[in-house]
Motif scaffolding. Structure first.
Motif, PDB file in Angstrom:
ATOM      1  N   LYS A  21      37.533  25.193   8.800  1.00 50.18           N
ATOM      2  CA  LYS A  21      38.190  26.473   9.106  1.00 50.18           C
ATOM      3  C   LYS A  21      39.679  26.467   8.780  1.00 50.18           C
ATOM      4  O   LYS A  21      40.181  27.361   8.121  1.00 50.18           O
ATOM      5  N   SER A  39      44.535  28.508  15.751  1.00 52.10           N
ATOM      6  CA  SER A  39      44.481  28.601  17.221  1.00 52.10           C
ATOM      7  C   SER A  39      44.126  27.258  17.847  1.00 52.10           C
ATOM      8  O   SER A  39      44.532  26.965  18.972  1.00 52.10           O
ATOM      9  N   ARG A  44      45.183  22.185  21.210  1.00 52.82           N
ATOM     10  CA  ARG A  44      45.559  20.761  21.104  1.00 52.82           C
ATOM     11  C   ARG A  44      46.928  20.530  21.754  1.00 52.82           C
ATOM     12  O   ARG A  44      47.129  19.542  22.466  1.00 52.82           O
ATOM     13  N   PRO A 105      38.328  20.132  24.138  1.00 47.37           N
ATOM     14  CA  PRO A 105      37.297  21.056  24.624  1.00 47.37           C
ATOM     15  C   PRO A 105      37.205  21.124  26.153  1.00 47.37           C
ATOM     16  O   PRO A 105      36.776  22.143  26.698  1.00 47.37           O
ATOM     17  N   ARG A 114      42.702  29.664  28.497  1.00 47.43           N
ATOM     18  CA  ARG A 114      42.265  30.582  27.442  1.00 47.43           C
ATOM     19  C   ARG A 114      43.052  31.885  27.487  1.00 47.43           C
ATOM     20  O   ARG A 114      43.466  32.409  26.470  1.00 47.43           O
ATOM     21  N   ARG A 135      37.554  29.423  17.459  1.00 41.94           N
ATOM     22  CA  ARG A 135      36.188  29.497  17.972  1.00 41.94           C
ATOM     23  C   ARG A 135      35.848  30.895  18.490  1.00 41.94           C
ATOM     24  O   ARG A 135      34.697  31.294  18.514  1.00 41.94           O
ATOM     25  N   ASP A 136      36.882  31.625  18.953  1.00 44.59           N
ATOM     26  CA  ASP A 136      36.653  32.936  19.584  1.00 44.59           C
ATOM     27  C   ASP A 136      37.567  33.997  18.988  1.00 44.59           C
ATOM     28  O   ASP A 136      37.889  34.980  19.638  1.00 44.59           O
ATOM     29  N   ARG A 162      35.148  15.144   7.773  1.00 40.75           N
ATOM     30  CA  ARG A 162      36.115  14.706   8.793  1.00 40.75           C
ATOM     31  C   ARG A 162      36.582  13.277   8.509  1.00 40.75           C
ATOM     32  O   ARG A 162      37.763  12.954   8.577  1.00 40.75           O
ATOM     33  N   ARG A 185      31.279  17.690  20.849  1.00 39.42           N
ATOM     34  CA  ARG A 185      32.341  18.684  20.944  1.00 39.42           C
ATOM     35  C   ARG A 185      31.767  20.095  20.779  1.00 39.42           C
ATOM     36  O   ARG A 185      32.110  20.999  21.527  1.00 39.42           O
ATOM     37  N   ASP A 189      31.912  23.247  23.443  1.00 33.10           N
ATOM     38  CA  ASP A 189      32.476  24.541  23.022  1.00 33.10           C
ATOM     39  C   ASP A 189      31.446  25.675  23.102  1.00 33.10           C
ATOM     40  O   ASP A 189      31.792  26.814  23.377  1.00 33.10           O
ATOM     41  N   ARG A 192      30.339  26.480  27.163  1.00 35.01           N
ATOM     42  CA  ARG A 192      31.271  26.887  28.221  1.00 35.01           C
ATOM     43  C   ARG A 192      31.054  28.351  28.601  1.00 35.01           C
ATOM     44  O   ARG A 192      30.603  29.163  27.781  1.00 35.01           O
TER      45      ARG A 192
END
Ligand code: CDP
Length: 234
Positions: A21, A39, A44, A105, A114, A135-136, A162, A185, A189, A192
């Motif tokens: 991403k 984001s 982080r 996470p 958030r 993610r959102d 990665r 992870r 994510d 939740r």
């Protein structure tokens, strides 16, 4: 640029861990002349701040709005995007450390975290057109974005990318171990309660497993440009 809506144009790029991403969003933003906002870097940075304050992991879910204000996480605009700062400074290598990656996470499921970081992300709009990744982004933060993209790739491919990014060996055992870390992870994510990772209903899904970086960037840029062209012709 505008897509006929009020205000700046937003392109959101969401997807699971290691789907590329951030690198994609950065390049798409460069080609469109938009700013890029990562984001994940904010989540982080907040994780780094909480770790530096020696707050035990078991207490992270109880941190509230007031507690969070002491960590002084900020967004500073740069020419191409934004820099995240912790107490006025670049968090440096801690931002991408293995420990930060593993723990982010767990902090990201705190609803106050958030809410706080969502406000930061929305405030970035005051600097103009944006490409944001996370993610959102398309579901919660910018539900009216002009273009929403959801990037995926097979777990094996994401592990390989990665390891490559981190300059680690690409043997079978390393790929298997990285795949395990990534899927843990993803699970945190996706499961939740607040703003879980999911594909926005109106997103363009791109499986990049067999696509080159250039192809996926060109595809997103082309859709964004078509959208703006359509709007100006109306
Ligand atoms: O690049 P990578 O997929 O490794 O992760 P990242 O985008 O840097 O995000 C790190 C962590 O922050 C993720 O695993 C999520 O837990 C959290 N995050 C989130 O919850 N919501 C976002 N919009 C972005 C990141």
């Amino acid at each position: 640029m505008t897509d006929g809506r009020e205000g700046p144009l937003v392109v959101t790029i969401d997807g699971p861990a290691g789907s590329g991403k951030s690198t994609t969003a950065k390049e798409v933003a460069r080609r469109l002349g938009f700013r890029h906002l990562d984001s994940g870097a904010l989540y982080r940075a907040m994780t780094v701040a909480v770790m530096r304050a020696d707050i035990p992991e078991g207490e992270w879910d109880t941190l509230d709005r007031e507690a969070l204000s002491q960590f002084e996480v900020e967004l500073a605009p740069t020419e191409e995007g934004f820099l995240v700062l912790v107490r006025g400074k670049d968090p440096g290598e801690d931002l991408r450390s293995v420990e930060t990656t593993r723990l982010a996470p767990f902090l990201a499921r705190n609803r106050w975290v958030r809410q706080n970081l969502t406000e930061f992300q929305r405030s970035a709009l005051s600097f103009g057109d944006l490409v944001v990744d996370g993610r959102d982004m398309g579901t919660i933060v910018f539900p009216n974005a002009g273009l929403k993209v959801f990037l995926t790739a097979s777990l094996e491919e994401r592990s390989r990318r990665r390891l490559l990014q981190e300059g680690k060996p690409l043997d079978e055992k390393s790929i298997r171990q990285e795949a395990l870390r990534i899927s843990k992870r993803d699970e945190t994510d996706t499961d939740r309660a607040v703003a879980p990772l999911k594909k926005p209903m109106d997103a363009l899904e791109i499986d990049t497993t067999d696509l080159s970086f250039e192809t996926q960037v060109v595809r997103i840029v082309a859709v964004a440009l078509a959208l703006t062209r359509e709007a100006t012709e109306k």
